[in-house]
Design a protein around this motif. Structure first.
Motif, PDB file in Angstrom:
ATOM      1  N   ASP A   1      51.453  45.821  15.294  1.00 26.10           N
ATOM      2  CA  ASP A   1      51.810  45.010  14.146  1.00 26.10           C
ATOM      3  C   ASP A   1      50.808  43.843  14.063  1.00 26.10           C
ATOM      4  OD1 ASP A   1      53.040  43.612  12.170  1.00 26.10           O
ATOM      5  OD2 ASP A   1      54.751  42.937  13.394  1.00 26.10           O
ATOM      6  N   THR A   2      49.830  43.997  13.214  1.00 29.43           N
ATOM      7  CA  THR A   2      48.829  42.940  13.058  1.00 29.43           C
ATOM      8  C   THR A   2      48.301  42.996  11.634  1.00 29.43           C
ATOM      9  OG1 THR A   2      46.835  41.959  14.018  1.00 29.43           O
ATOM     10  CG2 THR A   2      46.834  44.356  13.830  1.00 29.43           C
TER      11      THR A   2
ATOM     12  N   ILE B   1      43.859  38.056  11.935  1.00 34.69           N
ATOM     13  CA  ILE B   1      42.741  38.149  12.885  1.00 34.69           C
ATOM     14  C   ILE B   1      41.550  37.326  12.381  1.00 34.69           C
ATOM     15  CG2 ILE B   1      41.115  39.708  14.040  1.00 34.69           C
ATOM     16  CD1 ILE B   1      43.278  41.923  13.757  1.00 34.69           C
TER      17      ILE B   1
ATOM     18  N   THR C   1      40.233  34.145  14.427  1.00 37.41           N
ATOM     19  CA  THR C   1      39.090  34.469  15.308  1.00 37.41           C
ATOM     20  C   THR C   1      37.770  34.695  14.577  1.00 37.41           C
ATOM     21  OG1 THR C   1      39.334  36.882  15.206  1.00 37.41           O
ATOM     22  CG2 THR C   1      40.708  35.733  16.814  1.00 37.41           C
TER      23      THR C   1
ATOM     24  N   VAL D   1      43.009  42.690  19.867  1.00 40.18           N
ATOM     25  CA  VAL D   1      42.249  42.582  18.617  1.00 40.18           C
ATOM     26  C   VAL D   1      40.925  41.834  18.814  1.00 40.18           C
ATOM     27  CG1 VAL D   1      44.352  42.683  17.215  1.00 40.18           C
ATOM     28  CG2 VAL D   1      43.398  40.445  17.833  1.00 40.18           C
ATOM     29  N   ILE D   2      40.833  41.096  19.904  1.00 38.33           N
ATOM     30  CA  ILE D   2      39.667  40.220  20.111  1.00 38.33           C
ATOM     31  C   ILE D   2      38.456  40.958  20.693  1.00 38.33           C
ATOM     32  CG2 ILE D   2      38.840  38.264  21.498  1.00 38.33           C
ATOM     33  CD1 ILE D   2      41.536  36.986  21.200  1.00 38.33           C
TER      34      ILE D   2
ATOM     35  N   LEU E   1      43.795  33.510  32.101  1.00 38.37           N
ATOM     36  CA  LEU E   1      43.085  34.603  31.427  1.00 38.37           C
ATOM     37  C   LEU E   1      42.634  35.547  32.529  1.00 38.37           C
ATOM     38  CD1 LEU E   1      41.686  36.041  29.139  1.00 38.37           C
ATOM     39  CD2 LEU E   1      39.947  34.270  29.093  1.00 38.37           C
TER      40      LEU E   1
ATOM     41  N   MET F   1      46.460  36.732  28.615  1.00 43.53           N
ATOM     42  CA  MET F   1      45.754  35.533  28.152  1.00 43.53           C
ATOM     43  C   MET F   1      46.724  34.546  27.504  1.00 43.53           C
ATOM     44  SD  MET F   1      42.516  35.119  25.550  1.00 43.53           S
ATOM     45  CE  MET F   1      43.342  35.710  24.078  1.00 43.53           C
TER      46      MET F   1
ATOM     47  N   GLY G   1      46.219  32.194  25.113  1.00 44.26           N
ATOM     48  CA  GLY G   1      45.131  31.906  24.174  1.00 44.26           C
ATOM     49  C   GLY G   1      44.937  30.437  23.855  1.00 44.26           C
ATOM     50  N   GLN G   2      46.059  29.730  23.678  1.00 48.31           N
ATOM     51  CA  GLN G   2      45.923  28.318  23.276  1.00 48.31           C
ATOM     52  C   GLN G   2      45.337  27.464  24.395  1.00 48.31           C
ATOM     53  OE1 GLN G   2      49.339  26.777  21.221  1.00 48.31           O
ATOM     54  NE2 GLN G   2      49.399  28.520  19.822  1.00 48.31           N
TER      55      GLN G   2
ATOM     56  N   PHE H   1      41.657  28.155  24.485  1.00 47.94           N
ATOM     57  CA  PHE H   1      41.010  27.486  23.348  1.00 47.94           C
ATOM     58  C   PHE H   1      40.773  26.004  23.651  1.00 47.94           C
ATOM     59  CE2 PHE H   1      40.243  25.844  19.204  1.00 47.94           C
ATOM     60  CZ  PHE H   1      39.869  26.914  18.397  1.00 47.94           C
TER      61      PHE H   1
ATOM     62  N   HIS I   1      28.533  31.977  23.621  1.00 49.66           N
ATOM     63  CA  HIS I   1      29.299  33.201  23.902  1.00 49.66           C
ATOM     64  C   HIS I   1      30.272  33.403  22.746  1.00 49.66           C
ATOM     65  CE1 HIS I   1      32.272  35.895  25.333  1.00 49.66           C
ATOM     66  NE2 HIS I   1      33.173  34.948  25.519  1.00 49.66           N
TER      67      HIS I   1
ATOM     68  N   ILE J   1      36.075  28.570  17.819  1.00 42.27           N
ATOM     69  CA  ILE J   1      35.552  27.789  18.957  1.00 42.27           C
ATOM     70  C   ILE J   1      34.098  27.418  18.670  1.00 42.27           C
ATOM     71  CG2 ILE J   1      34.922  27.864  21.428  1.00 42.27           C
ATOM     72  CD1 ILE J   1      37.410  29.600  21.911  1.00 42.27           C
TER      73      ILE J   1
HETATM   74  N1  COA Z   1      48.282  39.881  14.816  1.00 43.91           N
HETATM   75  C1  COA Z   1      49.305  39.244  14.242  1.00 43.91           C
HETATM   76  N2  COA Z   1      50.048  38.320  14.871  1.00 43.91           N
HETATM   77  C2  COA Z   1      49.724  38.013  16.124  1.00 43.91           C
HETATM   78  C3  COA Z   1      48.660  38.641  16.788  1.00 43.91           C
HETATM   79  C4  COA Z   1      47.924  39.604  16.080  1.00 43.91           C
HETATM   80  N3  COA Z   1      46.902  40.259  16.629  1.00 43.91           N
HETATM   81  N4  COA Z   1      48.573  38.134  18.022  1.00 43.91           N
HETATM   82  C5  COA Z   1      49.530  37.232  18.157  1.00 43.91           C
HETATM   83  N5  COA Z   1      50.251  37.158  17.004  1.00 43.91           N
HETATM   84  C6  COA Z   1      51.389  36.294  16.699  1.00 43.91           C
HETATM   85  C7  COA Z   1      52.140  35.867  17.934  1.00 43.91           C
HETATM   86  O1  COA Z   1      53.050  36.854  18.353  1.00 43.91           O
HETATM   87  C8  COA Z   1      52.810  34.605  17.454  1.00 43.91           C
HETATM   88  O2  COA Z   1      53.939  34.977  16.717  1.00 43.91           O
HETATM   89  P1  COA Z   1      55.281  34.074  16.771  1.00 43.91           P
HETATM   90  O3  COA Z   1      54.873  32.721  16.279  1.00 43.91           O
HETATM   91  O4  COA Z   1      56.197  34.805  15.873  1.00 43.91           O
HETATM   92  O5  COA Z   1      55.679  34.067  18.209  1.00 43.91           O
HETATM   93  C9  COA Z   1      51.786  34.008  16.494  1.00 43.91           C
HETATM   94  O6  COA Z   1      50.930  35.094  16.110  1.00 43.91           O
HETATM   95  C10 COA Z   1      50.981  32.907  17.095  1.00 43.91           C
HETATM   96  O7  COA Z   1      50.529  33.335  18.368  1.00 43.91           O
HETATM   97  P2  COA Z   1      49.591  32.469  19.255  1.00 43.91           P
HETATM   98  O8  COA Z   1      49.214  33.250  20.477  1.00 43.91           O
HETATM   99  O9  COA Z   1      50.217  31.124  19.440  1.00 43.91           O
HETATM  100  O10 COA Z   1      48.324  32.356  18.282  1.00 43.91           O
HETATM  101  P3  COA Z   1      47.130  31.369  18.299  1.00 43.91           P
HETATM  102  O11 COA Z   1      47.149  30.586  17.064  1.00 43.91           O
HETATM  103  O12 COA Z   1      47.024  30.646  19.590  1.00 43.91           O
HETATM  104  O13 COA Z   1      45.922  32.374  18.226  1.00 43.91           O
HETATM  105  C11 COA Z   1      44.268  33.383  19.644  1.00 43.91           C
HETATM  106  C12 COA Z   1      45.752  33.335  19.245  1.00 43.91           C
HETATM  107  C13 COA Z   1      44.153  34.350  20.792  1.00 43.91           C
HETATM  108  C14 COA Z   1      43.470  33.890  18.462  1.00 43.91           C
HETATM  109  C15 COA Z   1      43.799  31.965  20.015  1.00 43.91           C
HETATM  110  O14 COA Z   1      44.701  31.379  20.897  1.00 43.91           O
HETATM  111  C16 COA Z   1      42.438  31.984  20.624  1.00 43.91           C
HETATM  112  O15 COA Z   1      41.485  32.410  20.026  1.00 43.91           O
HETATM  113  N6  COA Z   1      42.317  31.483  21.843  1.00 43.91           N
HETATM  114  C17 COA Z   1      41.041  31.536  22.578  1.00 43.91           C
HETATM  115  C18 COA Z   1      40.936  32.880  23.170  1.00 43.91           C
HETATM  116  C19 COA Z   1      39.578  33.222  23.628  1.00 43.91           C
HETATM  117  O16 COA Z   1      38.598  32.708  23.171  1.00 43.91           O
HETATM  118  N7  COA Z   1      39.543  34.152  24.556  1.00 43.91           N
HETATM  119  C20 COA Z   1      38.336  34.658  25.064  1.00 43.91           C
HETATM  120  C21 COA Z   1      37.986  34.042  26.326  1.00 43.91           C
HETATM  121  S1  COA Z   1      36.453  33.332  26.327  1.00 43.91           S
END
Ligand code: COA
Length: 349
Positions: A28-29, A34, A38, A159-160, A195, A239, A241-242, A245, A276, A282
């Motif tokens: 479910d996305t 996305i 991102t 998805v990332i 992570l 992860m 994520g927040q 970040f 990166h 970011i």
């Molecule tokens: N599609 C749709 N919804 C999604 C989802 C997706 N792929 N992934 C998570 N969600 C939902 C969550 O379930 C959550 O729903 P809820 O509010 O009903 O519980 C909501 O979106 C928010 O989730 P959250 O994890 O708080 O999102 P976010 O705003 O922090 O964004 C990332 C998530 C991962 C995009 C973000 O935290 C990020 O980019 N962090 C850095 C990660 C990174 O750079 N990693 C690589 C390492 S270098």
């Protein structure tokens, strides 16, 4: 003292492109979620059976070696960065050495995730500076698509990530004021579990509720990779994520400034910053913080996702192929990721 310069660079991404909308068949996305969070529009996935982290590395390395004007037999040492190796052990370095029919040279595997390529580059740089080696193959390659949770449960991570490889030939040069000016490596293990992929591993945390003393060795052995572990999805990356970040937006600018200050430069002197490709947001935050113009920062996460150890060499190669890096340019590479580890390298092209 010899210095090291990038004499050749190559990249490889698998043919198969997977858009955000295509991921909807598994979880479910949605595309908007996305892209807004991102910047990612699509990523590449390796061929399920015919491509591995090593085969992709071979493709990138072959191009890098060709562009350096040397042959695989001229390579003195391999440094291979990945978090998605073909085998738990041995590492991909020896598999690359075998596949490319290289001499019985040393092959070192680096496990520093998103910072892996910069750690690998820094190690190679030291070997060249000491005069030990002349041509070092530095590789970052990842096949993430084989180890992600493609259900809604794993959507915040799956998805990332994308697959691909990048490679450089780092070569000794006597020329002044060119090549790698400095590298800067850091870590903070306090956040190691934020992570991470916990299993398979030799820690015992997932059985914390069990009395270890009650098990015999055979039973403990079974726990390295158990059905329960798989049922609980512990074999997939985790992860927060927040938290990632928040730390990334502090450490990226810090380590870039460290490299600039060390060499007497300001952000305005950078011709091209290759961060990166963790998340476009970011990179944009880092750009704003350092007051860099759009043409000073290269991003391609939109088309590849986060390819971890491969992301910096892929972006560097693509920018170079587009003619965005010219001789004499000041290029800054920077990374942050799991560990946490972060790093930078400043180069005169
Ligand atoms: N599609 C749709 N919804 C999604 C989802 C997706 N792929 N992934 C998570 N969600 C939902 C969550 O379930 C959550 O729903 P809820 O509010 O009903 O519980 C909501 O979106 C928010 O989730 P959250 O994890 O708080 O999102 P976010 O705003 O922090 O964004 C990332 C998530 C991962 C995009 C973000 O935290 C990020 O980019 N962090 C850095 C990660 C990174 O750079 N990693 C690589 C390492 S270098």
């Amino acid at each position: 003292m010899p210095r090291s310069k990038i004499a050749g660079i190559g990249m490889y991404v698998p043919e198969k492109v997977v858009t955000n909308n295509e991921l909807k068949q598994y979880m479910d996305t949605d595309d908007q979620w996305i892209q807004e969070r991102t910047g990612i529009q699509e990523r590449h996935y390796a061929h399920r059976t015919e491509e591995t982290t090593t085969t992709m590395a071979v493709e990138a390395a072959t191009i890098a070696i060709h562009r350096a004007g040397i042959s695989a037999g001229d390579i003195d040492f391999i440094v291979f960065a990945t978090l998605s190796p073909d085998y738990y052990f041995p590492g991909c370095g020896v598999l690359l050495q075998r596949a490319m029919k290289m001499k019985e040279i040393g092959a070192l595997d680096v496990r520093n995730q998103c910072s892996g390529f910069l750690y690998a580059l820094s190690v190679a740089d030291q070997f060249i500076k000491t005069g030990m080696y002349k041509n070092i193959l530095v590789v970052g390659s990842e096949k993430h698509s084989f180890g992600l949770d493609f259900t809604t449960r794993g959507r915040n991570i799956s998805v990332i990530f994308g697959d691909g490889a990048g490679a450089v030939v780092l070569q000794a040069t006597e020329k002044e004021n060119c090549g790698i000016l400095s590298t800067h490596l850091h870590s903070d293990g306090e956040s190691a579990e934020i992570l991470a992929m916990y299993n398979p591993g030799t820690h015992a945390n997932h059985w914390a509720d069990k009395n270890y003393a009650a098990f015999d060795e055979a039973e403990i052995g079974q726990m390295f990779m158990s059905h329960a572990m798989i049922d609980q999805a512990q074999n997939f990356p985790f992860m927060d994520g927040q938290s990632v970040f928040k730390k990334a937006v502090v450490k990226f600018p810090e380590v870039i400034m460290e490299a600039l200050i060390k060499n007497g430069y300001n952000p305005s002197d950078i011709n091209l910053l290759i961060p990166h490709q963790a998340n476009l947001r970011i990179s944009q935050f880092v750009q704003q913080k350092l007051k860099l113009r759009d043409d000073q920062v290269y991003n391609n996460i939109q088309h590849y996702g986060n390819t971890t150890a491969a992301s910096v060499p892929i972006a560097l190669c693509e920018a170079w192929q587009k003619g965005m890096i010219k001789e004499g340019d000041l290029v800054c590479l920077a990374a942050f990721g799991s560990g946490f580890t972060w790093a930078s390298a400043l180069l005169k092209w």
